[in-house]
Design a protein around this motif. Sequence first.
Motif, PDB file in Angstrom:
ATOM      1  N   ASP A  10       0.814  -1.215   0.000  1.00  0.00           N
ATOM      2  CA  ASP A  10       0.000   0.000   0.000  1.00  0.00           C
ATOM      3  C   ASP A  10       0.847   1.263   0.000  1.00  0.00           C
ATOM      4  O   ASP A  10       0.326   2.365  -0.235  1.00  0.00           O
ATOM      5  N   ARG A  11       2.140   1.118   0.258  1.00  0.00           N
ATOM      6  CA  ARG A  11       3.017   2.284   0.214  1.00  0.00           C
ATOM      7  C   ARG A  11       3.435   2.628  -1.217  1.00  0.00           C
ATOM      8  O   ARG A  11       4.024   3.676  -1.471  1.00  0.00           O
ATOM      9  N   LEU A  12       3.119   1.719  -2.147  1.00  0.00           N
ATOM     10  CA  LEU A  12       3.457   1.961  -3.555  1.00  0.00           C
ATOM     11  C   LEU A  12       2.405   2.840  -4.219  1.00  0.00           C
ATOM     12  O   LEU A  12       1.310   3.062  -3.691  1.00  0.00           O
ATOM     13  N   ASP A  13       2.760   3.328  -5.389  1.00  0.00           N
ATOM     14  CA  ASP A  13       1.757   3.994  -6.220  1.00  0.00           C
ATOM     15  C   ASP A  13       0.640   2.996  -6.515  1.00  0.00           C
ATOM     16  O   ASP A  13       0.925   1.819  -6.788  1.00  0.00           O
ATOM     17  N   PRO A  14      -0.648   3.395  -6.447  1.00  0.00           N
ATOM     18  CA  PRO A  14      -1.753   2.434  -6.654  1.00  0.00           C
ATOM     19  C   PRO A  14      -1.640   1.631  -7.933  1.00  0.00           C
ATOM     20  O   PRO A  14      -1.916   0.425  -7.950  1.00  0.00           O
ATOM     21  N   ALA A  15      -1.213   2.268  -9.024  1.00  0.00           N
ATOM     22  CA  ALA A  15      -1.099   1.535 -10.290  1.00  0.00           C
ATOM     23  C   ALA A  15      -0.010   0.477 -10.193  1.00  0.00           C
ATOM     24  O   ALA A  15      -0.175  -0.658 -10.679  1.00  0.00           O
ATOM     25  N   ASP A  16       1.099   0.821  -9.567  1.00  0.00           N
ATOM     26  CA  ASP A  16       2.193  -0.133  -9.398  1.00  0.00           C
ATOM     27  C   ASP A  16       1.757  -1.288  -8.493  1.00  0.00           C
ATOM     28  O   ASP A  16       2.040  -2.465  -8.761  1.00  0.00           O
ATOM     29  N   ARG A  17       1.051  -0.946  -7.395  1.00  0.00           N
ATOM     30  CA  ARG A  17       0.573  -1.982  -6.479  1.00  0.00           C
ATOM     31  C   ARG A  17      -0.385  -2.942  -7.202  1.00  0.00           C
ATOM     32  O   ARG A  17      -0.285  -4.164  -7.052  1.00  0.00           O
ATOM     33  N   ASP A  18      -1.297  -2.405  -8.004  1.00  0.00           N
ATOM     34  CA  ASP A  18      -2.282  -3.243  -8.679  1.00  0.00           C
ATOM     35  C   ASP A  18      -1.616  -4.187  -9.678  1.00  0.00           C
ATOM     36  O   ASP A  18      -2.062  -5.327  -9.870  1.00  0.00           O
ATOM     37  N   VAL A  19      -0.519  -3.740 -10.318  1.00  0.00           N
ATOM     38  CA  VAL A  19       0.196  -4.604 -11.260  1.00  0.00           C
ATOM     39  C   VAL A  19       0.807  -5.798 -10.525  1.00  0.00           C
ATOM     40  O   VAL A  19       0.727  -6.949 -10.993  1.00  0.00           O
ATOM     41  N   LEU A  20       1.395  -5.539  -9.362  1.00  0.00           N
ATOM     42  CA  LEU A  20       1.994  -6.636  -8.606  1.00  0.00           C
ATOM     43  C   LEU A  20       0.923  -7.634  -8.139  1.00  0.00           C
ATOM     44  O   LEU A  20       1.127  -8.854  -8.221  1.00  0.00           O
ATOM     45  N   ILE A  21      -0.187  -7.115  -7.652  1.00  0.00           N
ATOM     46  CA  ILE A  21      -1.256  -8.012  -7.179  1.00  0.00           C
ATOM     47  C   ILE A  21      -1.851  -8.798  -8.338  1.00  0.00           C
ATOM     48  O   ILE A  21      -2.114 -10.005  -8.217  1.00  0.00           O
ATOM     49  N   GLU A  22      -2.037  -8.143  -9.487  1.00  0.00           N
ATOM     50  CA  GLU A  22      -2.573  -8.838 -10.654  1.00  0.00           C
ATOM     51  C   GLU A  22      -1.632  -9.956 -11.096  1.00  0.00           C
ATOM     52  O   GLU A  22      -2.064 -11.070 -11.442  1.00  0.00           O
TER      53      GLU A  22
END
Length: 456
Positions: A382-394
Amino acid sequence: MPQVVRSRVRALHGPPPVAAAPRRFRSLADREAVAVLHRAARVLMEALPELTDRLVDALREQEPAYRSAIEADAAEIWQEVHHSLRHNVGSLIQPREFRDAAHRTSRRIGEIRAEQGLPLDAVLHAFRMGGAMVWQDLVDETARRHPDDTRLLVHVAADVWNFVDEHCGVVADAYRQTERRLAWRRENRQRLMTAALLDGTAQIAELPDAAAMLGLPEHGRYAVLAVATARRAPHGTAHPPMELPAGTDALWHPGPDADFAILPLAPGVELPVPLTDAAGTVADDRAATQTGAPAGPVGGDVELAALAAGLSAPPGAGVGISSVVHGLAAVGDARRLAETALRACPAGGGVVLLDEHLPAALVVSSPGLGTALAARVLGPLDRLDPADRDVLIETLTAWLDSDGSAQRAAARLYCHRNTVLNRLRRFEQLTGRCLTRPSDAVEVSLALAARRLLGG
């Protein structure tokens, strides 16, 4: 019982008709006919027990439905016939005094016969048989003692059969009202009993009656299906929220937040969890692979798996299917399992068979712990940029869904295999989890499920 003739004197002394009719002056023949009718009716009143015997015998011979009732309680039927004849033959002589009592008697007969389940056609046939017998006795009595007066009865013949039809209408109305009341009471009892089964509040002593009332085996196999749609019909609607595959029996019941269906299942056994050989290979799946047959489910119930595969949920609707339970006493447990499966449905809707989504069910069964696990495992992202976080989770989700194959995950994500591996390494660095360590992989999988199902 059978209703008889109405004297024209009723038109003079009874209540006015609903629709006003032109005033009609009586001829001398009319008055003479009324006198002849009264005279013959008095003779019938004196011979009422004999008339009752003959009518009961005629009902026994000619009306099968009444034959069963007479065999069950001949005295009760005889008293009913006698009471009805007394009021209705009395109406020929004193219509004003007997009319209300005759109507009450006819109405009561209609109510009693509806409660006993005697067909309405049989009851109406009995009334017309009685009317015909009384009319024939009036004609025979007049012909025997005053043959010249027989022709005068023609003047009251229409009134005779109008009277019979009037009381047939009274009987039919009372019968149908009672039938509707009994149907409502029966349906209400069924709703209450179904609700008690689903709530788990039905008493053990009530289960045999519940099984008989609902047409369900007391010790059968059951599952419960829960359906939640974006736009639900009004609470209490009798219409099921979705179509089930042909041949699927279901007892629907609306709840405050979802609709439930009790599904009686065919007798059978649940699929065993397949054994593994010395090398750790799943024997059943290996055999299936060698023969070219599909592997099939590794546990659970074949019938439920087929039902889940054949269901087509309405757009946006979530459908949860419980595990199999045994006996009506366990239907409440199945309902709770179905609600758990419903909570495990994706946000956009779909069908979740609990046996096939047990990890997700664990998460939604304890939302507090699930949220805490997601925060602990995925919180660093959650400390990442939301777009970056969503890429990792995806990427992580695609890799888990691909059974840990970076190649298949890359094909799903339309990227290179090395890109997937780089993102996974980055996830491990940020979270301190090692995806090749089984315990960490389990935590990550449950954390992803919690974030997906519980939000956050």
